[in-house]
Design a protein around this motif. Structure first.
Motif, short mmCIF file in Angstrom:
data_model
loop_
_atom_site.label_atom_id
_atom_site.label_comp_id
_atom_site.label_asym_id
_atom_site.label_seq_id
_atom_site.Cartn_x
_atom_site.Cartn_y
_atom_site.Cartn_z
N ASN A 135 47.02 26.03 42.34
CA ASN A 135 46.91 25.83 40.90
C ASN A 135 45.63 26.56 40.45
OD1 ASN A 135 46.93 24.93 38.26
ND2 ASN A 135 47.20 22.78 38.78
N ARG A 136 45.76 27.86 40.33
CA ARG A 136 44.60 28.76 40.27
C ARG A 136 43.62 28.43 39.13
NH1 ARG A 136 46.05 33.41 43.34
NH2 ARG A 136 46.80 32.52 45.28
N ASP A 137 44.09 27.86 38.05
CA ASP A 137 43.21 27.58 36.92
C ASP A 137 42.77 26.12 36.86
OD1 ASP A 137 43.19 30.22 35.80
OD2 ASP A 137 45.23 29.88 35.12
N HIS A 190 36.42 32.96 37.19
CA HIS A 190 37.44 32.56 38.16
C HIS A 190 38.69 33.43 38.12
CE1 HIS A 190 39.45 30.71 34.83
NE2 HIS A 190 40.17 29.87 35.53
N ASP A 191 38.80 34.34 37.15
CA ASP A 191 39.90 35.31 37.14
C ASP A 191 39.46 36.71 37.56
OD1 ASP A 191 41.84 33.49 36.29
OD2 ASP A 191 41.30 33.76 34.18
N ASN A 192 38.16 36.92 37.65
CA ASN A 192 37.60 38.21 38.05
C ASN A 192 36.40 37.93 38.96
OD1 ASN A 192 39.08 40.24 36.06
ND2 ASN A 192 38.47 38.43 34.88
N PHE A 193 36.59 38.17 40.24
CA PHE A 193 35.61 37.71 41.23
C PHE A 193 35.48 38.77 42.32
CE2 PHE A 193 34.25 35.46 45.00
CZ PHE A 193 33.36 34.50 44.54
N GLY A 194 34.26 39.02 42.75
CA GLY A 194 34.04 39.97 43.84
C GLY A 194 33.90 41.40 43.32
N PRO A 195 33.90 42.36 44.25
CA PRO A 195 34.25 42.23 45.66
C PRO A 195 33.12 41.63 46.51
CG PRO A 195 33.64 44.49 45.17
CD PRO A 195 33.62 43.76 43.87
N PRO A 234 49.37 34.41 28.71
CA PRO A 234 48.50 33.89 29.78
C PRO A 234 47.07 33.75 29.28
CG PRO A 234 48.98 36.20 30.16
CD PRO A 234 49.81 35.79 28.99
N LEU A 235 46.39 32.75 29.73
CA LEU A 235 44.98 32.55 29.37
C LEU A 235 44.14 33.06 30.53
CD1 LEU A 235 45.14 28.98 27.77
CD2 LEU A 235 45.13 31.21 26.63
N ILE A 236 43.56 34.24 30.37
CA ILE A 236 42.85 34.93 31.44
C ILE A 236 41.43 35.26 30.98
CG2 ILE A 236 42.86 36.91 33.01
CD1 ILE A 236 45.83 37.18 32.58
N ASP A 237 40.46 34.97 31.82
CA ASP A 237 39.08 35.36 31.54
C ASP A 237 38.96 36.88 31.58
OD1 ASP A 237 38.34 32.73 31.33
OD2 ASP A 237 37.63 32.57 33.39
#
Length: 391
Positions: free
Chosen positions: A341-343, A273-278, A251-254
């Motif tokens: 399409n999350r990415d 866009h892969d790690n956001f918030g809280p 998987p290509l994950i930030d």
């Protein structure tokens, strides 16, 4: 002398018969009025132009959106050519006039927007509306899945969505990006069999710096691999793993802490866009303190969507009508939307919250699906998608 009796009906003058042209005009007028009322009150047809909701919704899907679920909005811009949105068909001529602008109200619906609903809404930011300040009801229509409702605490960690501390399962047909190495070259026909139409890229690069899970003693074989990035579902990835010519998938994950400048809340928050918030989704009647961190996420809301006059926003302060504020109470509800399409989705992670008065309706079902790039004429229509319920 004779007397002739005549009835009242016989004494009435005969009505002039309508000409064929008048009959056509009356029929068309009736059809336009009926279609306009149905489109406003009950249901409206939309089509999917981009892959941001794949594989749940495909480019070329035609769907019906219910206005009844969340309640129909009363028109804000009544002076508009019927059955148009922003422009008159086939032209760049505006189809509306802002000479009259009315307050908008929402009629009672039989439900509210819930987590997981697929929702059509008017996208809020100006830059996503061709840089034009359209009235709210004429802003560009977007379709996404609701991830957070008013008052929810939302966080994304390594692609996993948490709502109020609980994992929100990904939709079954949602897509994410993977990197695949194979010992065979793959073409568009192969990817099409797995509904990967818009989201794959042939990297075709040497692999000396890439180490798949399997190790090779034959370096020549290793460096002859072909690389692809694909956006696809978890089920398709499991099928790919069973192919002996697939030599590695990852998987290509930030990474957490890697700042993406285009992400909402930057540069105050180091999100991607892969790690956001809280962060907490604004709720009508909820009060937030005003400081540098809350301004980063709620400042644009207060300035643009709360219908306040004379708002001045800086990274550390907000003034309304010349008065600095230390706290703020929201006037309406907001929602957080993401594409399946999350990415490959321009959604709330990039531009923020959707106000309640921007909600159009709930996507109900796909009634037709046309493949824009079919392999053959028979496959022009995606028969397996006709009358599919949207979940």
């Amino acid at each position: 002398m004779s007397v002739t009796n005549t009835t009242r009906a016989e004494r009435r003058p005969a009505k002039a018969r309508k000409s064929p042209l008048r009959e056509w005009f009356d029929s068309i007028l009736f059809a336009v009025v009926a279609a306009t009322l149905i489109r406003w009150l009950f249901m409206e047809a939309f089509t999917i132009p981009t892959p941001s909701m794949e594989n749940s919704l495909m480019v070329g899907d035609f769907l019906f959106v219910s206005k009844l679920h969340y309640g129909t909005r009363t028109p804000q811009t009544p002076l508009q050519v019927p059955l148009t949105h922003q422009k008159i068909w086939g032209t760049n001529i505006p189809s509306y006039s802002t000479a009259i602008q009315l307050p908008s109200y929402r009629l009672p619906g039989f439900t509210h927007v819930k987590n997981g609903d697929v929702v059509v809404f008017n996208v809020p930011p100006r830059y996503l509306n061709d840089g034009i300040d359209y009235p709210t009801d004429l802003k560009t229509n977007y379709i996404k899945r609701c991830i957070g409702i008013p008052g929810d605490k939302l966080e994304i960690k390594q692609r996993v969505v948490y709502v109020n501390g609980t994992v929100m399962p990904a939709p079954p047909r949602s897509e994410q990006r993977y990197f695949i190495r194979t010992s065979e070259a793959l073409d568009a026909n192969f990817f099409r069999k797995y509904d990967i139409v818009n989201d794959y890229r042939d990297l075709n690069q040497p692999t000396e710096n890439w180490k798949p899970q399997e190790q090779y003693n034959d370096s020549t074989k290793a460096t002859s691999l072909v690389g692809y990035t694909v956006n696809t579902t978890a089920d398709v990835i499991e099928k790919f793993r069973s192919f002996d010519w697939v030599k590695g998938i990852e998987p290509l994950i930030d990474k957490p802490g890697e700042t993406m400048p285009s992400i909402y809340g930057a540069p105050t928050f180091h999100w991607n866009h892969d790690n956001f918030g809280p962060l907490v989704v604004p709720k009508k009647g909820a009060t937030t303190p005003i400081n540098a961190e809350t301004i980063a996420v709620y400042g644009p809301v207060i300035e643009q969507y709360e219908h306040n006059d004379n708002v001045k926003l800086t990274p550390t302060s907000i003034t309304i009508d010349g008065k600095p504020i230390t706290s703020y109470t929201f006037k309406q509800d907001y929602y957080f939307m993401m594409g399946d399409n999350r990415d490959n989705s321009l959604d709330s992670r990039f531009w923020g919250f959707v106000p309640e008065d921007h909600i159009v309706g709930k996507a109900v079902f796909v009634w037709m699906s046309i493949d824009p790039n079919p392999a053959n004429l028979w496959n022009k229509i995606r028969w397996n998608r006709l009358f599919r319920i949207i979940d």
